[in-house]
Write an enzyme that holds these catalytic residues in place. Sequence first.
Site, PDB file in Angstrom:
ATOM      1  N   CYS A 353       6.692  76.936  70.493  1.00 33.85           N
ATOM      2  CA  CYS A 353       5.806  77.266  70.913  1.00 33.85           C
ATOM      3  C   CYS A 353       5.644  78.597  69.342  1.00 33.85           C
ATOM      4  O   CYS A 353       6.468  80.114  69.667  1.00 33.85           O
ATOM      5  CB  CYS A 353       5.837  78.472  71.624  1.00 33.85           C
ATOM      6  SG  CYS A 353       4.567  76.864  72.848  1.00 33.85           S
ATOM      7  N   TYR A 382      26.146  70.947  60.274  1.00 33.89           N
ATOM      8  CA  TYR A 382      25.461  72.958  60.267  1.00 33.89           C
ATOM      9  C   TYR A 382      23.930  71.792  61.411  1.00 33.89           C
ATOM     10  O   TYR A 382      22.517  72.457  60.510  1.00 33.89           O
ATOM     11  CB  TYR A 382      25.199  73.347  59.298  1.00 33.89           C
ATOM     12  CG  TYR A 382      26.521  73.486  59.134  1.00 33.89           C
ATOM     13  CD1 TYR A 382      26.979  74.703  59.701  1.00 33.89           C
ATOM     14  CD2 TYR A 382      27.284  72.724  57.569  1.00 33.89           C
ATOM     15  CE1 TYR A 382      28.609  74.478  59.136  1.00 33.89           C
ATOM     16  CE2 TYR A 382      28.147  73.461  57.889  1.00 33.89           C
ATOM     17  CZ  TYR A 382      29.333  74.392  58.106  1.00 33.89           C
ATOM     18  OH  TYR A 382      30.642  74.771  58.000  1.00 33.89           O
TER      19      TYR A 382
END
Length: 407
Positions: A353, A382
């Site tokens: 969100c 990463y």
Amino acid sequence: MSVAVLKKEDKVIAWIEQWKRERTQPVSAFIYDLKALRERAMDIVQGLPDGCRLFYAIKANPSKVILECLEPIVHGFEAASIGEVRKIREVSEHKPVIFGGPGKKDEEIAEALERRVMLLHAESTHELRRISLLAGRLGVTASVLLRVNLRASFPEATLVMAGRPTQFGIDEEQVPEAIRLALSLPHVQLEGFHLHSISNNLDPQLHAKLISVYWARAKEWQEAYSLSLRYLNAGGGFGISYTDPNRTFDWSVFTTGLRDVLAEQSIPGVELLFEPGRYMAAACGYYAAEVIDLKCNHGKHYAILRGGSHHFRLPGAWQHSHPFEVVPLERWDYPFARPEVRDVEITAAGELCTPKDVLARDVRVARLRIGDVLLFHYAGAYGWTISAHDFLSHAHPEHVFLGRERS
């Protein structure tokens, strides 16, 4: 940037297709090709000139399976925390380990010495004093490299670790003081210098020139203080291009230039160390995320994924559109028509969100349907470990390792 469909015979695609045949939940996984990782690691290590050693920087991907895969190939590992040292020692009690990082705690230094690390990177004079004190309490001598932040300018890399104010290393102007201190401390053995100045550099000729600068500095300090050096650590910094597939760091061009540098400048008896992470592991990993929804807002098309930056933070952290391929899957379980888009630019957004949960922006696709999968490349480094895994408490992705060797 346009995208194409991967070949069906690809083993990564085959695994995704098997998921859809056997399960009902949407695809969400990191997939690692260990065979490709082994081959890449061997090419890199075998391409190095004599007098060089390669240590895998496990911060790029510290998975135990990855470390086990690389352990027989690399000369050692580089750790940036005691947690990483422990992970390495779970795989091997004897493999050489270099321990770096700008914020080592007393407990970390002491445990690293107890776990027989090969070298510690000293990041400051205060850290040097602490290393000597803690080594003395343990009745050992700590082998250290001074990490130096050079005053030279390095403008051409994605990330600059030196040549300007950073939290890394000892200012070049303070190196004489640090050398004198190291030579005076009773439980420290100064073994050399660590000069990691740039990261994700894509120019192999520039990188060879950089090593030339490192040798010149090390030789100056050696001669000025009559030092007996054993190592010059040039770090990593070899680049991966996430936005232009035509830009690659050509390892053979770099090693050719490196041989010329060593022939002219190397110091007898001093080994050159490298610490790549991303360059070794990135290409072996993929992040697969199924398209959950397609929508058009204010004239822009969005693909909503089962996943996002809480799994794979790298694109957001680096502010780039991460390269992906569309994997078309035919399974459709709903009793209504399957939504799709054709020949449009889409933004690949995650399930969080927040409008910042985006992995790629404005990428043209020939065809994309709900239920297809976006397969992001260069996700082997990463990826998972730098991400906010539990934000919004979504389920974690699977981690799949293809090509394991049988013991």
